[in-house]
Each structure stands twice: as structure tokens, then as C-alpha cells.
Enzyme design. Structure first.
Site, PDB file in Angstrom:
ATOM      1  N   ARG A   1      -7.186   8.785  -0.788  1.00  0.00           N
ATOM      2  CA  ARG A   1      -7.833   7.833  -2.385  1.00  0.00           C
ATOM      3  C   ARG A   1      -8.496   7.884  -3.593  1.00  0.00           C
ATOM      4  O   ARG A   1      -8.518   7.873  -4.412  1.00  0.00           O
ATOM      5  CB  ARG A   1      -8.296   6.683  -1.280  1.00  0.00           C
ATOM      6  CG  ARG A   1      -7.752   5.221  -1.560  1.00  0.00           C
ATOM      7  CD  ARG A   1      -8.321   4.721  -1.300  1.00  0.00           C
ATOM      8  NE  ARG A   1      -6.865   3.877  -0.304  1.00  0.00           N
ATOM      9  CZ  ARG A   1      -7.007   3.607   0.912  1.00  0.00           C
ATOM     10  NH1 ARG A   1      -7.894   4.092   1.290  1.00  0.00           N
ATOM     11  NH2 ARG A   1      -6.002   3.436   1.305  1.00  0.00           N
ATOM     12  N   ALA A   2      -9.807   8.524  -2.874  1.00  0.00           N
ATOM     13  CA  ALA A   2     -10.691   9.011  -4.125  1.00  0.00           C
ATOM     14  C   ALA A   2      -9.976   9.608  -4.738  1.00  0.00           C
ATOM     15  O   ALA A   2     -10.901   9.552  -6.248  1.00  0.00           O
ATOM     16  CB  ALA A   2     -11.897  10.501  -3.539  1.00  0.00           C
TER      17      ALA A   2
END
Length: 655
Positions: A275-276
Site C-alpha cells: 500500500r505504501a
């Protein structure tokens, strides 16, 4: 009264940039604003709504369907092709911390469902926030069941109500913005990761800037409309810039070189999951659009990483958020992009946030002094650092409570397994369909029922009585006397207490810290949900002097009495960390026994026995007996230790 103008807020360029980027690209995932109280966090967030372009919605649709692509599962649908539509301003919907679940996700009108056989769904706050902003002030204080609801909506882009055999689902895509004071506790890791960006804010120490803040605030309170008019042109210009960036956004390209930089940076900081990387990429694209560029550059990646990664580096609630500037620059260099892009932050973007080094529990002090001798008073010894926290055993309060939802002790809660029913007005919760039908059925003839539906009266309504888990007040009473000061011994004790603090964080408990040494006791940390504050106080705990055990127990009893008045439903769990010695003052042992007697039978207690060595006096076990407490050697606090002992016992019996 008109809202405070966005451009009138003094300072906080990092927050300004993060909010603007989330407005340009809602896919970024919103903003978490961390900062001390009184820093105008809420003021700036509420002012943001006035800058956003309006949205086109289908007429008479309570769920804000887009007329171009209406939701096919909309409860107010299906909508015909090209339905009548109108344009309305973007909404900022506030979710109160104490909101009921039905108010958030919506509710079914049970009386109409039974009487008329129709599904009458009343939209909640998630429906109101669709295609707008959902703002949660003090988001770290949000109850777990509401956090779960937000997580589901954020992950799926839909809100679903499954209740009494009826399923209703509608679109719920919004920009989530939360503000919080870290001193009041941290967020659950799952919700923390759902925020795309994070910003740390603090009040300025510059007297001139503080004067300007007060001057503007007083001017606004004296004449809100006139003050807003002074900044109307600036706000309008900023809104036009945001709308232009939104139009440019689909045209911005993300080249492979920039993608490699993003991957290198995320790998360098060892963030969990992917997700980062995705959020950083979306933020970099939004920043390029904000700067008026059609291709992402190194500067866009740098700004995006500073906003998207700090809160994803945390491994436990005791780690401070932040990133290393040197490490960021090194990671960007290692990716070796083909060529640097222009250095342009865009109109009004401000200075990117400066991250700090991530810090964790400090290492132990190799040079820590040994105690100068037994319980004799002497010089204080240097604080000794804790080791790495482990998974602790779950200790729970006896009986069944009715406190705030959590994960420690049994309690009657709004969520959990159904164990019975109760009439309306007792303690309303989720309606119980079958029990309601049973209550109404005997009265149908006397009520003149003639149609297919039931005739239901308010007194027929029944609600589910559910059993779940509650959070408790875990009060640590820690012996900091000279007898605890041996370096390895204190390190072991602090590691165990730190592990219990981590367990308290995960179980949504309040924690407090009482310490006793020399000739008295003190409340080192009043009860709070900020376990990282407790960990900080524990880390700086010095040892030395005699052991005033009675004073420590009496101080713990005083704190518990006060908390019982402040928060009567939150039941306490007392954890006494000591080797059992009592050496301060005349009749120290007898006074300690009397103090223990005051707590016995009134409070669920644990005595964590810190005595070590071959020759042991067993004083902590005696104290546990006087307290009516469970006696737990410090080496048995770990959950794995208990599991191993049980397995060994079972194996021995089998043999």
C-alpha cells in the site's frame, strides 16, 4: 456564521499541502493529522470543504449517485439512463467519536418492515459522505466497532448493512480525514495504514507568528462575515487551482524511473505490504498535477514519500513516526533516475514536512550501577533500558462488566454474541427480530389486525443482549527501590512491563503508573489511553533507596478510588511489580499487609514477582496472598512461557 477561511490559517504548510493533494486525488486515501491540542487542526480541515468543486447528483437520491455512472445497487434506484440531476456543494460530514453504529452505517425501520413488509432504509453518515469528505476529530478515541465499519467502507468503497435477514448496500467513497492528539493514545495499525498521508503539526514558538494567529482569530470572532470576505478572493483562487489540477490529473504520466524510485524508497524504509508504494505513486502524480506538470519527477517522489511513509514505519505504538532525510536521499540516488525534473512545488504547496528519525526503546545502559546494598538508601542508579517486547499473557478482571468495548475482560457490549433479549428502554442496541415478533404476536386480534403485516407497538420492540469484551484500567504499581536496581534484573522487569503495556494497547485499555521508592510513592502517570506515554515514563524510571511498599499500595488504592468516580464502568486491574520486600519506616511489613488488606476482595490484582537468584524469600507470594491476587513470576509473563509449561505438563501426564 461563515467558516474560517482556509487561506487565513497561519503556518502549517505541510498540512495545507497534504489536504490539497488529497482533494486533487481522493484515491490518495485521505490525511491523518497528528498534533498537540490547540493547533487549529480542526479549523483547517473544516475550511477545506469550501474549496472543493461541487458535485452532480441524481435528483431525489439520498445516496448522492453520479448521474453519469449511477450505482446499480443504490437503495433509491434503479435510476433511469440520464436521470434528472442537480449540482450541490461538496460535503464535509463529521463523524462524532461517540456515534452509534446505526447512525454511521444507517438503519432499518423495524416497525415498518414488520407492519408493511417494506424495507425502509434510513441512510447514515457514510451515505452522506459519499463523494465528499468524512472528518473524524479525535479519531484515536473512536470505538472499535466504528473503526471496523470505517475499515470495511474504506477497503470496499461500499457500506453494507446485514441485519434481521435484510441486506442493503450502497456506494461509500469518501476522503477520510482524521485529527488526533498522540498524548491521548494511538490508532489501531489497520486504521492507521488506511490513511494515505500523515502530517505532524505543532504550535509555533515564534512570538510574531503567535501574535498574528491571535489577531486573526479575534477579528474573525468579532465579524465572521467581514473577516471571511477579506480572504474570499484568495480562497477562490486556491479553489480554481485545485480544480485545474483535478482536470490535469488524468494526463500526468508516471515514468518507470519514478516507479523505481518509489520502490527503492519503500524498500529502503522496510514498510509493510504494497500500500505504501501505491499511495506514494498516487501522491506523486497528484503533486505533479498541482505543480502544473504532466510527468512525475524526483521532486514529486520526494514530497510524496515525506507525506506517505512516516506512519508506515512504526513497528509498535512506542515507535515515533518519521523518516530519515539522509536515508530518503540515499534511496532516491540508488534508484538512479535518468534525469532530474524541475524543482517546482506548485502554487501554494508550501514546504514539505520534515520527518524525524524513528526511535524505539533505548538500549540498556552497560555502565548501569549495581545497587549499593539491599534496602539501604543510597544514590539513585541510572535508568536501565528495556529489551524487546514479547507477547504477554492475557490477564483479565473477574466477572462480567459493562465498560467500554475492548478486548480484555468479559462484558455486556453492543457487539458480540447474543446471550438474551431485553425490552426497549432498558439499554437499547440492535433490534431482535424474532423476540419482537413473539412479543407482538399475542396481541394481533385485540389490535384488529386485518392485513398481511403485523400490528407492532413500540412496547413490542425487543433488543439483543450481547456479550463481548471490554477494555479495563490497568494500573501498574512498580517497585523502584534499590533492591530492584540490579542492571539485568531491572531490564527483565521493564521488558515484562513494556510487554504488558503493548498488550494493553492492543486490548484498548487505559493505563496508569504508580512508582514507589525511598520514603514514598508517586503517581508517575495518571490513567490515560496513551500507552506510549506510560512506556516513556517507564523507560526513564530510576531506582534507589528503601522500599515503601505500603505507600505504593495506598497510592494505588487512592488512584483507583478517584478513577471509580470518573469512569465507574471501567473496571480496574492492578499489577504490582515487586520482589515483596518492605523496608521503609517502622513496622514496614505490617503496614504493607494492612494496605494490601484494603485492596483485597475489591480489585482484581496481579503480583509480578521480580525476585531472582538461588536464595529466594518468597515475599511476593505472601503479598499476593494478602491481596487475594494471582502470583506470577516475571519469567512467566510471556504467553509462550505459559503455553510451553502447559504442553510440558500434558506431556508429563501422558508419559
Amino acid at each position: 456564521m461563515k467558516p474560517y477561511p482556509f487561506t487565513a490559517v497561519v503556518g502549517m504548510p505541510d498540512l495545507r499541502l497534504a489536504l490539497v493533494l488529497s482533494s486533487i486525488s481522493p484515491a490518495v486515501g485521505g490525511v491523518l493529522v497528528r498534533g498537540e491540542k490547540g493547533t487549529a487542526k480542526s479549523t483547517m480541515v473544516r475550511a477545506l470543504a469550501g474549496l472543493l468543486p461541487g458535485v452532480d447528483v441524481v435528483d431525489a437520491c439520498r445516496f448522492s449517485c453520479d448521474p453519469v455512472e449511477p450505482d446499480p445497487a443504490c437503495p433509491d434506484g434503479p435510476h433511469a439512463e440520464g436521470p434528472p440531476a442537480h449540482r450541490r456543494p461538496a460535503r464535509l460530514v463529521e463523524l462524532p467519536v461517540g456515534a452509534a453504529e446505526d447512525r454511521v452505517i444507517g438503519s432499518l425501520n423495524l416497525e415498518r418492515a414488520l407492519a408493511d413488509g417494506v424495507t425502509d432504509f434510513q441512510p447514515g453518515l457514510l451515505a452522506a459522505a459519499h463523494r465528499g469528505l468524512l472528518y473524524v476529530d479525535e479519531v484515536n478515541l473512536l470505538h472499535d466497532h466504528l473503526v471496523d465499519t470505517l475499515l470495511d467502507a474504506a477497503a470496499m468503497g461500499r457500506a453494507t448493512v446485514e441485519r434481521e435477514g435484510v441486506s442493503v448496500s450502497h456506494a461509500a467513497r469518501f476522503v477520510l480525514i482524521g485529527t488526533m492528539n498522540p498524548e491521548e493514545g494511538e490508532l489501531r495499525p489497520q486504521l492507521l495504514d488506511r490513511f494515505g498521508l500523515t502530517v505532524e503539526v505543532a504550535s509555533s514558538r515564534d512570538p510574531e507568528l503567535r501574535v498574528e494567529v491571535v489577531r486573526r482569530r479575534l477579528a474573525y470572532e468579532a465579524d465572521p462575515d467581514g473577516f471571511a470576505g477579506q480572504y474570499a478572493a484568495a480562497d477562490a483562487a486556491l479553489a480554481a487551482d485545485i480544480e485545474a489540477a483535478q482536470r490535469l490529473l488524468p494526463s500526468v504520466k508516471l515514468p518507470d524511473d519514478a516507479l523505481r524510485q518509489i520502490a527503492e524508497v519503500c524498500a529502503s524504509f522496510e514498510v509493510d505490504g504494497m500500500r505504501a508504494d501505491i499511495v506514494t505513486a498516487r501522491t506523486a502524480v497528484a503533486h505533479a498535477a498541482w505543480a502544473g506538470r504532466t510527468e512525475v519527477t524526483t521532486d514529486d517522489v520526494r514530497v510524496a514519500a515525506r507525506l506517505a511513509l512516516p506512519h508506515r514505519r512504526r513497528r509498535n505504538p512506542f515507535d515515533a513516526p518519521g523518516i530519515s532525510e539522509e536515508q530518503l536521499e540515499q534511496a532516491l540516488q540508488d534508484a538512479e533516475p535518468e534525469g532530474p525534473g524541475p524543482d517546482d512545488d506548485g502554487p501554494g504547496s508550501g514546504t514539505p514536512p520534515e520527518g524525524g528519525e524513528t526511535s524505539g526503546p533505548p538500549p540498556s545502559e552497560d555502565g548501569a550501577q549495581e545497587p549499593s546494598g539491599g534496602g539501604k538508601s543510597g544514590g539513585d542508579q541510572k535508568p536501565v533500558g528495556a529489551g524487546e517486547a514479547f507477547r504477554a499473557r492475557r490477564f483479565e478482571v473477574k466477572g462480567t462488566g459493562e465498560g467500554a468495548a475492548g478486548r480484555r475482560s468479559r462484558a455486556i457490549t453492543d457487539n458480540g454474541r447474543t446471550i438474551g433479549v431485553q425490552p426497549a428502554g432498558t439499554k437499547d442496541g440492535h433490534p431482535h427480530l424474532l423476540a419482537t415478533v413473539r412479543a407482538a404476536a399475542p396481541h394481533q386480534r385485540s389490535r384488529g389486525r386485518s392485513g398481511a403485516g403485523l400490528v407492532v407497538r413500540p412496547q413490542d420492540l425487543r433488543f439483543a443482549r450481547r456479550e463481548g469484551r471490554e477494555g479495563n484500567l490497568v494500573l501498574f504499581c512498580v517497585d523502584a527501590s534499590g533492591s530492584m536496581g540490579a542492571r539485568q534484573r531491572m531490564r527483565e522487569v521493564k521488558t515484562a512491563v513494556l510487554s504488558l503495556l503493548l498488550d494493553a494497547y492492543q486490548r484498548r485499555d487505559k493505563v496508569g503508573l504508580v512508582t514507589f521508592r525511598a520514603s514514598g510513592a508517586e503517581l508517575a502517570l495518571p490513567p490515560t489511553i496513551s500507552v506510549d506515554a506510560a512506556a516513556s515514563r517507564l523507560d526513564g524510571l530510576a531506582t534507589g533507596g528503601r522500599t515503601p511498599l505500603a505507600e505504593g499500595l495506598l497510592e494505588a488504592a487512592r488512584v483507583l478510588r478517584i478513577e471509580a468516580v470518573r469512569d465507574p464502568l471501567r473496571r480496574p486491574l492492578l499489577v504490582v511489580v515487586t520482589d515483596g520486600r518492605a523496608t521503609s519506616g517502622a513496622d514496614a511489613v505490617q503496614r504493607a499487609r494492612q494496605a494490601a488488606g484494603l485492596l483485597a476482595g475489591n480489585v482484581t490484582s496481579i503480583v509480578m514477582d521480580c525476585e531472582s537468584g538461588k536464595m529466594r524469600l518468597g515475599l511476593a507470594a505472601e503479598l499476593a496472598e494478602h491481596l487475594g491476587a494471582e502470583h506470577v513470576p516475571v519469567a512467566e509473563v510471556a504467553a509462550d512461557t505459559l503455553a510451553g509449561a502447559v504442553r510440558a505438563h500434558i506431556s508429563g501426564k501422558a508419559a
